[in-house]
Design an enzyme around this catalytic site. Structure first.
Site, PDB file in Angstrom:
ATOM      1  N   ASP A  82       0.835  -1.204   0.000  1.00  0.00           N
ATOM      2  CA  ASP A  82       0.000   0.000   0.000  1.00  0.00           C
ATOM      3  C   ASP A  82       0.873   1.258   0.000  1.00  0.00           C
ATOM      4  O   ASP A  82       2.087   1.206   0.263  1.00  0.00           O
ATOM      5  CB  ASP A  82      -0.893  -0.050   1.253  1.00  0.00           C
TER       6      ASP A  82
ATOM      7  N   ASP B 228     -10.477   2.270  -3.412  1.00  0.00           N
ATOM      8  CA  ASP B 228     -11.081   2.013  -2.097  1.00  0.00           C
ATOM      9  C   ASP B 228     -12.597   2.072  -2.186  1.00  0.00           C
ATOM     10  O   ASP B 228     -13.282   1.686  -1.239  1.00  0.00           O
ATOM     11  CB  ASP B 228     -10.600   3.058  -1.078  1.00  0.00           C
TER      12      ASP B 228
HETATM   13  C1  DGJ Z   1      -5.779   1.989   1.837  1.00  0.00           C
HETATM   14  C2  DGJ Z   1      -6.130   0.755   1.092  1.00  0.00           C
HETATM   15  O1  DGJ Z   1      -6.619   1.063  -0.168  1.00  0.00           O
HETATM   16  C3  DGJ Z   1      -7.129  -0.054   1.907  1.00  0.00           C
HETATM   17  O2  DGJ Z   1      -7.546  -1.172   1.204  1.00  0.00           O
HETATM   18  C4  DGJ Z   1      -6.495  -0.427   3.211  1.00  0.00           C
HETATM   19  O3  DGJ Z   1      -5.439  -1.303   2.967  1.00  0.00           O
HETATM   20  C5  DGJ Z   1      -6.024   0.812   3.933  1.00  0.00           C
HETATM   21  N1  DGJ Z   1      -5.207   1.652   3.103  1.00  0.00           N
HETATM   22  C6  DGJ Z   1      -5.266   0.443   5.166  1.00  0.00           C
HETATM   23  O4  DGJ Z   1      -4.676   1.505   5.768  1.00  0.00           O
END
Ligand code: DGJ
Length: 726
Positions: A475, A545
């Site tokens: 990430d 997301d």
């Molecule tokens: C952003 C990601 O896109 C999410 O899926 C998740 O992993 C969060 N960060 C966790 O902080």
């Protein structure tokens, strides 16, 4: 195929469905001739005559004859020497002079493709042309690379800049590519813009006179503007008309610019962002620019996208995973956020096993002291207070249940409240006397420094070595601010942004290379860095997301302009949706999430019996189409963008014997008895059966007359399995 005509001093490059041509003119500069529909070698003399005709050629006797280069487009724009559009390179010499003019030195044509060290690139290619030009004003040679492949619509370009003199020079702009399109058309420019949770929304606007720039100066390619540009001729649409695009194989700050002169010629060029950029080239040093993937279709945007999808699969994405069946994952993020322990995770794992999921991914919060987003980043060791018995206990639970285990990292980041920061505050990007911007309460590690990258490599590789991990989610949750590093002298601070992303590439290369059995998924606060550069390392990327089925129809539609479905990680999440509050049927969520490597982003243990049965069936159904999702061709029919009532796409197997159609209806209308959707991409002469509709018809009829959409509830989705019967 690449040919050089000695007499004309011209180059003709031909790939699948396109040709590209330029020549060395009387001024000894490279002059662009053609990019677009395939031409025959015999056409070159015609083009050459136009390009080198008396009225249009710069006069060697009078180099400064005004405007000459406006009509004889440079193959690579230069500055203050008669080419009056923006240059593709700006090089400053010691005395401050910055003019340039690039004249031909030599060329070579070789088999294969250049392998860029330390940067993502096309892994192969049939033939490469490397043309070296010399700047008349600075001791710099630029080599322009062009790689063509017979089975690809993509022309791969980049440039390398070499200091062949004794004095250092400074690159102030060092673009990767430049090409020119003729006047007489109204061009449109397409971009994929957005923000967190609505990435890559396509927009098409007329190209305006003057200079326009699509760019990111955020240190990453960004949610806001993908490093992609489309140039569409006036009559281009999804299924017809000429269009071009460029996708940068790069994940840092970038620019893609158009320069439309009033004489109507359109220059398109770009590469590493030139904003606050400089690069010191010492004697003998070379600066290699990222590759640009130029794409052309004479038959609309659908074909253009399929060209990219094939190219990304065959030339860019990590070969060992690109066509391998993808794990069906359950990720605990939206199920628990930071608030979990074994008691909360085990029921999710157990339910996942029962329902047919094959990998459990433990997301943010398993390490250091991390109960919210204010602390812990950088401390890549397990928090045993939260996970009693450590990672091994969770992994063992997965194993007992027959699941594989995946783990989340955010390698580029550091929390001020972390052991790492307490030990190495200097590892964080900061500038003395300036309060750092704490986006998401975190700072960014100074990846321009090799020792920082090495540290992160050591701690993460330890976790990967010591545990049975088959999947990593990488990430990256914030853009860079305070772009400054004390490790570079003042005159080299302009190198910061590019050096940062080289550090990221270095870590990605080493981790994916040293742990070849681990499947890496990229992520950047959702889909913030979904670009060809990342796809070189990570076979799939968390698309957004935003997991709301309706929003995803738009995001996945936009993403399909640059990448195949196999790269778009898609999960079914809970309702009401956490990003939009929308309620959609679980069947619709699953239908949209089946258009990519699929998974679940919810607490499977608290589903109703009915929902559990649905999930079980979804996984069985998904396995039937997963091969198509990995390897098929996407045909886009209807979009929900701009308020459209339907989303509808079909994925067709290469041999056209099978297809999978997915749709979503946004809202019902009173005339539902009269809505037909046409199914494109099938073989017109084959007969197909669609069991869900009990229809047997030819590809021609399905594409022409189409299929009647029955009434369905708002946000109702559908999937059709289309099989050849004759
Ligand atoms: C952003 C990601 O896109 C999410 O899926 C998740 O992993 C969060 N960060 C966790 O902080």
């Amino acid at each position: 195929m690449i040919t050089y005509n000695e007499q004309q001093k011209s180059f003709l490059l031909t790939g699948k469905g396109y040709s590209y041509a330029f020549f060395i003119n009387q001024m000894n500069t490279l002059q662009h001739l053609h990019y677009g529909a395939p031409i025959f070698p015999s056409d070159m003399s015609h083009l050459y005559k136009i390009g080198s005709g008396d009225t249009q050629t710069p006069n060697p006797e009078n180099f400064n004859r005004n405007l000459s280069f406006d009509y004889t487009p440079s193959e690579f724009g230069f500055y203050a020497r008669g080419d009056y559009r923006e240059p593709s390179a700006v090089i400053a010499r010691k005395d401050g002079g910055q003019m340039s003019c690039f004249t031909y030195v030599s060329h070579e044509i070789f088999d294969g493709a250049p392998q860029l060290k330390g940067m993502p690139h096309a892994r192969k290619g049939d033939k490469t042309l490397a043309v070296t030009v010399r700047d008349e004003c600075t001791p710099v040679e630029i080599t322009l690379f062009y790689t063509v492949s017979e089975d690809s619509t993509v022309l791969v370009r980049n440039a390398s800049y070499k200091n062949v003199g004794d004095e250092p020079v400074q690159l102030k702009r060092a673009f990767s590519f430049c090409f020119d399109l003729p006047g007489g058309y109204e061009y449109k420019r397409m971009c994929l813009g957005g923000a967190w949770a609505f990435e890559r929304q396509p927009s098409v606007v007329p190209v305006s006179h003057g200079v326009t720039r699509l760019q990111s100066i955020r240190g990453n390619s960004s949610h806001q503007t993908n490093p992609f540009i489309g140039i569409l001729k006036e009559d281009c649409n999804e299924d017809s008309g000429e269009c071009y695009s460029v996708a940068l194989c790069y994940s840092g700050s970038y620019v893609l610019a158009t320069d439309w002169a009033f004489n109507q010629r359109l220059r398109i060029h770009g590469g590493v962002s030139d904003f606050n950029f400089s690069w010191q080239l010492e004697k003998g040093e070379e600066f290699i620019t990222p590759q640009a993937f130029l794409n052309y279709s004479a038959n609309g945007l659908g074909e253009l996208s399929r060209g990219y999808a094939d190219f990304m699969r065959d030339y860019v994405i990590v070969p060992r995973f690109v066509r391998a069946p993808r794990p069906i994952v359950v990720n605990n993020w939206e199920a628990t956020y930071f608030d979990f322990n074994n008691e909360k995770l085990f029921p999710i794992i157990d339910a996942a096993a029962e329902l047919g999921v094959d990998t459990f991914v433990l997301d943010d919060g398993w390490f250091g002291k991390r109960d919210d987003d204010k602390s812990g980043l950088g401390d890549w060791f397990v928090n045993e207070k939260k996970l009693e018995g450590g990672l091994k206990t969770v992994i063992n639970r997965c194993k007992e249940k027959g699941l594989k285990f995946g783990l989340w990292f955010e390698p580029e980041m550091i929390s001020e409240d972390s052991d790492l920061y307490r030990a190495h505050p200097d590892y964080a990007i900061k500038m003395e006397g300036v309060t750092p911007v704490r986006s998401r309460n975190q700072l960014v590690l100074d990846f321009t420094r090799q020792e920082v990258v090495d540290h992160v490599y050591n701690v993460i590789s330890k976790v990967l070595r010591e545990n049975d991990i088959s999947y990593v989610k990488w990430d990256m949750n914030r853009s860079i601010t305070e772009m400054y590093t004390p490790s570079l002298p003042a005159e080299r601070q302009g190198e910061f942004q590019h050096r940062f992303i080289l550090g990221v590439f270095n870590l990605a290369e080493r981790l994916t290379g040293d742990f070849p059995h681990i499947f890496f998924e990229g992520c950047a606060g959702g889909g913030g860095r979904f670009d060809a550069g990342m796809l070189y390392y990570f076979a799939q990327f968390w698309t957004s997301d935003d997991t709301d089925a309706y929003e995803r129809t738009k995001i996945q539609w936009g993403t399909s302009f640059i990448a195949p479905l196999s790269t778009m990680s898609c999960h079914v999440s809970a309702c009401p949706n956490h990003q939009t509050g929308r309620i959609t049927p679980i069947s619709s969520r699953a239908a949209i999430a089946s258009l990519g490597p699929t998974g679940y982003e919810l607490d499977l243990s608290i589903l109703s019996e009915e929902e559990k049965e649905a999930v079980k069936q979804q996984i069985i159904d998904y396995k039937q189409v997963s091969e198509l999702i990995l390897n098929g061709d996407l045909y886009r029919h209807r979009t929900t963008l701009d308020g459209g009532e339907y989303f509808f796409v079909t994925v067709v197997s290469k041999d056209k014997s099978q297809a999978y159609a997915v749709g979503l209806r946004t809202h019902g209308s009173p005339c539902d008895f009269d809505h037909y959707v046409q199914i494109k991409g099938l073989d017109p002469d084959k007969i197909y059966h669609i069991p869900e509709l009990d229809i047997t018809a030819s590809g021609k009829s399905l594409a022409g007359y189409g299929v009647l959409l029955r009434r369905m509830p708002d946000f109702g989705g559908w999937t059709w399995h289309i099989n050849q019967v004759k």
